[in-house]
Enzyme design. Structure first.
Site, PDB file in Angstrom:
ATOM      1  N   TYR A 153       7.088 -10.043   6.840  1.00 45.45           N
ATOM      2  CA  TYR A 153       6.939  -8.602   7.009  1.00 45.45           C
ATOM      3  C   TYR A 153       7.565  -8.181   8.336  1.00 45.45           C
ATOM      4  CZ  TYR A 153       3.520  -8.074   3.214  1.00 45.45           C
ATOM      5  OH  TYR A 153       2.895  -8.024   1.995  1.00 45.45           O
ATOM      6  N   ASP A 202       0.824  -1.206   0.000  1.00 48.22           N
ATOM      7  CA  ASP A 202       0.000   0.000   0.000  1.00 48.22           C
ATOM      8  C   ASP A 202       0.860   1.259   0.000  1.00 48.22           C
ATOM      9  OD1 ASP A 202      -2.419  -1.389   0.014  1.00 48.22           O
ATOM     10  OD2 ASP A 202      -2.429  -1.544   2.204  1.00 48.22           O
TER      11      ASP A 202
END
EC number: 5.4.99.12
Length: 244
Positions: free
Chosen positions: A110, A52
């Site tokens: 992540y 994003d």
């Protein structure tokens, strides 16, 4: 026809995310533009996923097909000469014909970085979330244990998530304390949209004493019924690695 696999590193601060956007500059658009200039032909990248706006990557994987016979080193060196300073090619390798990172990936790692300094730091503000006040790390780690395994993460997705199933497998959620900096490493087979950021926002609420580890356990026992915590801001998140 050759298939080339790229590993990309980028600072997502100035971009509208990885994926091509009708309004806003994306990382994909910039890399494809550089490839088109290098190869003198249009190129469409196949990526391992998307990040994003404001999210960073150290190990985004993308692939493309080309008939050009230039050496691999020329792909990485040539692209790095054409790309802006906040995007870089870490490596370029031959892949099996038609390799698609999205479907070939078996897992992702992540990392979310939290800055716990008494005062905000201009030097780390674009790669971390500044969280003031003490955090109960023991409670956060206890809550994190409830988020591992194959579970229904319906409470941990954004409203716009179009995934057909909310079942995901999370292999590990590791919280590391390095003084002012706190990192949350999340390893899993795949993630819903904003899932990692919602997990981190929830864990911070546990650290602040606003939620309990037991409340987090109920989020995966009663998915979509027991609400999760807030979504952590994008700048602290970085895609570290994609597994194949």
């Amino acid at each position: 026809m050759r298939t080339i696999k790229l590993i990309l590193e980028y600072d997502g601060t100035n971009y509208a995310g990885w994926q091509l956007q009708p309004n806003g500059l994306s990382i994909q658009e910039v890399v494809e533009g550089a490839l088109a200039r290098l190869l003198k032909e249009p190129v469409r990248l196949r990526a391992s996923g998307r990040t994003d706006a404001g999210v960073h990557a150290r190990g985004m994987v993308a692939a493309f097909d080309t008939d050009r016979s230039i050496p691999l080193r020329a792909f990485s060196d040539g692209l790095n000469a054409l790309l802006p300073p906040d995007i870089a090619v870490r490596s370029a390798d031959e892949a099996l014909p038609g390799f698609n990172p999205r479907f070939a990936a078996t897992g992702k790692h992540y990392r979310y970085t939290i800055h716990r300094g008494e005062r905000r730091s201009p030097l780390v503000r674009l790669q971390s979330w500044h969280v003031r006040g003490a955090l109960n790390l023991a409670a956060m780690r206890e809550a994190a244990r409830h988020l591992t395994g194959e579970r229904d993460f319906a409470s941990f997705r954004t409203a716009g998530c179009a995934a057909r199933t909310t079942i995901r497998r999370v292999d590990a959620v590791e919280i590391s304390d390095d003084g002012e900096m706190l990192t949350v490493d999340v390893h899993g087979s795949g993630f819903l949209r904003n899932m990692v950021r919602i997990m981190v926002g929830t864990l911070v609420e546990v650290g602040r004493g606003k939620l309990t580890p037991e409340h987090v356990a109920q989020m995966v026992v009663c998915p979509g019924v027991v609400p999760a915590g807030p979504t952590a801001p994008p700048q602290g998140l970085c895609l570290q690695k994609v597994r194949f």
